[in-house]
Write a protein that holds these residues in place. Structure first.
Motif, PDB file in Angstrom:
ATOM      1  N   VAL A 176      41.541  49.353  34.891  1.00 15.50           N
ATOM      2  CA  VAL A 176      41.399  48.257  33.921  1.00 15.50           C
ATOM      3  C   VAL A 176      42.324  48.500  32.738  1.00 15.50           C
ATOM      4  CG1 VAL A 176      39.848  47.053  32.343  1.00 15.50           C
ATOM      5  CG2 VAL A 176      39.007  47.825  34.571  1.00 15.50           C
ATOM      6  N   ARG A 177      42.995  47.458  32.341  1.00 16.55           N
ATOM      7  CA  ARG A 177      43.796  47.492  31.124  1.00 16.55           C
ATOM      8  C   ARG A 177      43.189  46.501  30.134  1.00 16.55           C
ATOM      9  NH1 ARG A 177      49.848  45.062  30.106  1.00 16.55           N
ATOM     10  NH2 ARG A 177      50.183  45.942  28.030  1.00 16.55           N
ATOM     11  N   VAL A 178      42.855  46.978  28.945  1.00 13.04           N
ATOM     12  CA  VAL A 178      42.254  46.133  27.918  1.00 13.04           C
ATOM     13  C   VAL A 178      43.294  45.837  26.844  1.00 13.04           C
ATOM     14  CG1 VAL A 178      40.491  45.974  26.126  1.00 13.04           C
ATOM     15  CG2 VAL A 178      39.936  47.002  28.332  1.00 13.04           C
ATOM     16  N   LEU A 179      43.422  44.565  26.506  1.00 11.16           N
ATOM     17  CA  LEU A 179      44.319  44.126  25.449  1.00 11.16           C
ATOM     18  C   LEU A 179      43.490  43.612  24.277  1.00 11.16           C
ATOM     19  CD1 LEU A 179      46.816  42.005  27.592  1.00 11.16           C
ATOM     20  CD2 LEU A 179      47.035  44.400  26.947  1.00 11.16           C
ATOM     21  N   GLY A 180      43.932  43.877  23.050  1.00 11.75           N
ATOM     22  CA  GLY A 180      43.282  43.278  21.891  1.00 11.75           C
ATOM     23  C   GLY A 180      43.562  41.795  21.844  1.00 11.75           C
ATOM     24  N   ASP A 181      42.701  41.042  21.146  1.00  9.74           N
ATOM     25  CA  ASP A 181      42.867  39.595  21.125  1.00  9.74           C
ATOM     26  C   ASP A 181      44.179  39.178  20.472  1.00  9.74           C
ATOM     27  OD1 ASP A 181      42.029  40.493  18.688  1.00  9.74           O
ATOM     28  OD2 ASP A 181      40.511  38.954  18.379  1.00  9.74           O
ATOM     29  N   GLY A 182      44.690  40.003  19.536  1.00 15.41           N
ATOM     30  CA  GLY A 182      45.976  39.678  18.934  1.00 15.41           C
ATOM     31  C   GLY A 182      47.110  39.721  19.930  1.00 15.41           C
ATOM     32  N   GLU A 183      47.130  40.749  20.768  1.00 16.56           N
ATOM     33  CA  GLU A 183      48.172  40.865  21.788  1.00 16.56           C
ATOM     34  C   GLU A 183      48.066  39.742  22.796  1.00 16.56           C
ATOM     35  OE1 GLU A 183      50.049  44.269  24.784  1.00 16.56           O
ATOM     36  OE2 GLU A 183      48.290  44.713  23.543  1.00 16.56           O
ATOM     37  N   VAL A 184      46.826  39.375  23.141  1.00 15.54           N
ATOM     38  CA  VAL A 184      46.611  38.272  24.074  1.00 15.54           C
ATOM     39  C   VAL A 184      47.127  36.972  23.485  1.00 15.54           C
ATOM     40  CG1 VAL A 184      44.828  36.838  25.146  1.00 15.54           C
ATOM     41  CG2 VAL A 184      44.669  39.319  25.267  1.00 15.54           C
ATOM     42  N   ALA A 185      46.788  36.731  22.217  1.00 14.38           N
ATOM     43  CA  ALA A 185      47.207  35.498  21.574  1.00 14.38           C
ATOM     44  C   ALA A 185      48.725  35.384  21.514  1.00 14.38           C
ATOM     45  CB  ALA A 185      46.619  35.428  20.162  1.00 14.38           C
ATOM     46  N   LEU A 186      49.382  36.483  21.170  1.00 21.47           N
ATOM     47  CA  LEU A 186      50.843  36.454  21.089  1.00 21.47           C
ATOM     48  C   LEU A 186      51.473  36.272  22.464  1.00 21.47           C
ATOM     49  CD1 LEU A 186      51.326  39.248  18.441  1.00 21.47           C
ATOM     50  CD2 LEU A 186      51.987  36.854  18.180  1.00 21.47           C
ATOM     51  N   ALA A 187      50.901  36.920  23.478  1.00 23.92           N
ATOM     52  CA  ALA A 187      51.416  36.751  24.837  1.00 23.92           C
ATOM     53  C   ALA A 187      51.273  35.314  25.290  1.00 23.92           C
ATOM     54  CB  ALA A 187      50.686  37.686  25.793  1.00 23.92           C
ATOM     55  N   THR A 188      50.180  34.679  24.902  1.00 27.67           N
ATOM     56  CA  THR A 188      49.971  33.281  25.246  1.00 27.67           C
ATOM     57  C   THR A 188      51.051  32.408  24.626  1.00 27.67           C
ATOM     58  OG1 THR A 188      47.580  33.632  25.328  1.00 27.67           O
ATOM     59  CG2 THR A 188      48.326  31.368  25.137  1.00 27.67           C
ATOM     60  N   ALA A 189      51.348  32.652  23.367  1.00 29.25           N
ATOM     61  CA  ALA A 189      52.282  31.792  22.648  1.00 29.25           C
ATOM     62  C   ALA A 189      53.737  32.091  22.952  1.00 29.25           C
ATOM     63  CB  ALA A 189      52.034  31.927  21.146  1.00 29.25           C
ATOM     64  N   PHE A 190      54.088  33.383  23.094  1.00 28.83           N
ATOM     65  CA  PHE A 190      55.505  33.749  23.131  1.00 28.83           C
ATOM     66  C   PHE A 190      55.906  34.639  24.297  1.00 28.83           C
ATOM     67  CE2 PHE A 190      54.247  33.394  18.593  1.00 28.83           C
ATOM     68  CZ  PHE A 190      54.970  32.252  18.285  1.00 28.83           C
ATOM     69  N   GLY A 191      54.967  35.025  25.166  1.00 29.06           N
ATOM     70  CA  GLY A 191      55.316  36.006  26.176  1.00 29.06           C
ATOM     71  C   GLY A 191      55.603  37.330  25.487  1.00 29.06           C
ATOM     72  N   ALA A 192      56.773  37.905  25.736  1.00 27.17           N
ATOM     73  CA  ALA A 192      57.151  39.156  25.077  1.00 27.17           C
ATOM     74  C   ALA A 192      58.102  38.929  23.904  1.00 27.17           C
ATOM     75  CB  ALA A 192      57.802  40.096  26.089  1.00 27.17           C
ATOM     76  N   ARG A 193      58.348  37.671  23.565  1.00 27.51           N
ATOM     77  CA  ARG A 193      59.297  37.352  22.500  1.00 27.51           C
ATOM     78  C   ARG A 193      58.635  37.489  21.123  1.00 27.51           C
ATOM     79  NH1 ARG A 193      59.311  33.273  25.967  1.00 27.51           N
ATOM     80  NH2 ARG A 193      58.412  31.842  24.429  1.00 27.51           N
ATOM     81  N   PRO A 194      59.434  37.656  20.064  1.00 27.52           N
ATOM     82  CA  PRO A 194      58.864  37.739  18.715  1.00 27.52           C
ATOM     83  C   PRO A 194      58.376  36.380  18.232  1.00 27.52           C
ATOM     84  CG  PRO A 194      61.262  37.818  18.617  1.00 27.52           C
ATOM     85  CD  PRO A 194      60.901  37.897  20.071  1.00 27.52           C
ATOM     86  N   GLY A 195      57.419  36.398  17.331  1.00 29.55           N
ATOM     87  CA  GLY A 195      56.904  35.163  16.758  1.00 29.55           C
ATOM     88  C   GLY A 195      55.609  35.416  16.020  1.00 29.55           C
ATOM     89  N   ILE A 196      55.107  34.380  15.383  1.00 32.31           N
ATOM     90  CA  ILE A 196      53.862  34.433  14.626  1.00 32.31           C
ATOM     91  C   ILE A 196      52.911  33.389  15.175  1.00 32.31           C
ATOM     92  CG2 ILE A 196      52.783  34.139  12.358  1.00 32.31           C
ATOM     93  CD1 ILE A 196      55.447  34.954  11.101  1.00 32.31           C
ATOM     94  N   LEU A 197      51.668  33.782  15.399  1.00 36.23           N
ATOM     95  CA  LEU A 197      50.638  32.850  15.850  1.00 36.23           C
ATOM     96  C   LEU A 197      49.559  32.753  14.781  1.00 36.23           C
ATOM     97  CD1 LEU A 197      49.328  31.087  18.101  1.00 36.23           C
ATOM     98  CD2 LEU A 197      48.035  33.133  18.726  1.00 36.23           C
ATOM     99  N   LEU A 198      49.282  31.539  14.329  1.00 38.26           N
ATOM    100  CA  LEU A 198      48.201  31.280  13.386  1.00 38.26           C
ATOM    101  C   LEU A 198      47.040  30.641  14.132  1.00 38.26           C
ATOM    102  CD1 LEU A 198      47.036  30.983  10.486  1.00 38.26           C
ATOM    103  CD2 LEU A 198      48.120  28.719  10.446  1.00 38.26           C
ATOM    104  N   ASN A 199      45.862  31.229  13.984  1.00 38.19           N
ATOM    105  CA  ASN A 199      44.666  30.709  14.644  1.00 38.19           C
ATOM    106  C   ASN A 199      43.629  30.366  13.576  1.00 38.19           C
ATOM    107  OD1 ASN A 199      42.134  30.436  16.049  1.00 38.19           O
ATOM    108  ND2 ASN A 199      43.034  31.516  17.774  1.00 38.19           N
ATOM    109  N   ALA A 200      43.219  29.096  13.549  1.00 39.28           N
ATOM    110  CA  ALA A 200      42.201  28.655  12.600  1.00 39.28           C
ATOM    111  C   ALA A 200      41.107  27.927  13.359  1.00 39.28           C
ATOM    112  CB  ALA A 200      42.801  27.740  11.530  1.00 39.28           C
ATOM    113  N   GLY A 201      39.957  28.577  13.438  1.00 34.98           N
ATOM    114  CA  GLY A 201      38.782  27.976  14.058  1.00 34.98           C
ATOM    115  C   GLY A 201      37.611  28.202  13.126  1.00 34.98           C
ATOM    116  N   THR A 202      36.603  28.922  13.580  1.00 38.43           N
ATOM    117  CA  THR A 202      35.515  29.302  12.681  1.00 38.43           C
ATOM    118  C   THR A 202      36.056  30.157  11.545  1.00 38.43           C
ATOM    119  OG1 THR A 202      33.878  29.232  14.447  1.00 38.43           O
ATOM    120  CG2 THR A 202      33.315  30.529  12.508  1.00 38.43           C
ATOM    121  N   GLY A 203      36.973  31.067  11.874  1.00 32.22           N
ATOM    122  CA  GLY A 203      37.644  31.885  10.876  1.00 32.22           C
ATOM    123  C   GLY A 203      39.125  31.579  10.867  1.00 32.22           C
TER     124      GLY A 203
END
Length: 281
Positions: free
Chosen positions: A62-89
């Motif tokens: 099993v490989r566990v990823l933090g939610d930040g790494e998951v979010a960035l992979a979703t948005a950019f793959g392995a490329r650089p970038g910034i992801l802003l998430n606004a929901g409950t927090g």
């Protein structure tokens, strides 16, 4: 992750995996699994959760990823970038051009989460209370909140707020956004203040991108919908504050991140096996 949290999280994830495996007609344990988990941003937490999932029979590795790494992979793959998430927090993640991960915000409703749903819901209550007392501008928010919650009087709202959970408070945020959409001044001010807080999260992370080149910024979370006044206010303020920001128009699907991580894991596993295959021949 709290003490004992790995075992509890693993139990929930294992049950979810079992249900999914039945539907997909897959036998557990599988050979490899990649899991994206909130609260597992540190190496020790990831190792503990991975070990618990192996013990629970989800996968042999099993490989566990933090939610930040998951979010960035979703948005950019392995490329650089910034992801802003606004929901409950509210929270922002970045992968800089060197591949390093960074974050800003996301400390919970007691420490921060400025510009998020809880924060806006709290502003809704503040506006409603001031309007009730005559301490602020007239507002429809009190009537909106009473109607949405099935309450009759302001005193009912006071009692409701005393026991409201962060999620219940965050559920009030759309009423602020709707009031702003209809032109109500105090609601528009609250939305603009939220946008300022969210832009600050992005601006802080943009410092990790040297030079003057463009910085890709993606949006996620239930508050930042395409037609929302909050999204419009954020775009306008971001353009004025961080001129090299370039918003990514694609919708962010959070399920894609773990799949990309799994794909990379499988590719790395295949590369690792090459020497064995050569020796076998």
């Amino acid at each position: 992750m709290r003490p004992g949290g790995a075992a509890k999280s693993a139990a929930v994830l294992a049950e979810t995996a079992r249900r999914a495996a039945v539907q997909a007609r897959v036998d557990l344990p599988v050979e490899r699994a990649v899991v994206g988990a909130a609260g597992a941003g540190r190496a020790q937490e990831q190792a503990e959760l991975a070990a618990a999932l192996v013990e629970a029979g989800v996968a042999r590795r099993v490989r566990v990823l933090g939610d930040g790494e998951v979010a960035l992979a979703t948005a950019f793959g392995a490329r650089p970038g910034i992801l802003l998430n606004a929901g409950t927090g509210s929270i922002a993640y970045a992968r800089d051009p060197a591949g390093e991960l960074h974050r800003a915000g996301g400390y919970g409703w007691q420490l921060g989460d400025e510009g998020g749903g809880y924060w806006l819901g709290r502003r809704a209550l503040d506006v409603a209370a001031r309007s009730h007392d005559g301490r602020g501008e007239g507002s429809t928010l009190l009537a909106r909140l009473l109607g949405a919650l099935g309450l009759q009087h302001f005193d009912d709202l006071v009692r409701w707020s005393a026991t409201a959970t962060p999620a219940q408070m965050a559920a009030l945020a759309p009423h602020v956004v709707n009031a702003a959409r209809e032109g109500e001044a105090v609601a528009r001010q609250a939305v603009d203040d939220a946008a300022r807080e969210l832009v600050e999260l992005v601006s802080v992370l943009a410092r990790h991108f040297p030079g003057t080149g463009p910085v890709a910024v993606a949006l996620a979370g239930g508050l930042l919908l395409p037609q929302s006044p909050l999204t419009a206010a954020f775009r306008e303020r971001l353009g004025a504050t961080l001129k090299r920001a370039r918003l990514v128009p694609d919708k962010i699907d959070s399920a894609v991140g773990p799949l990309l991580g799994a794909s990379r894991t499988l590719r790395m596993a295949a590369v690792d096996r090459i020497p064995d295959l050569i020796d076998a021949h």
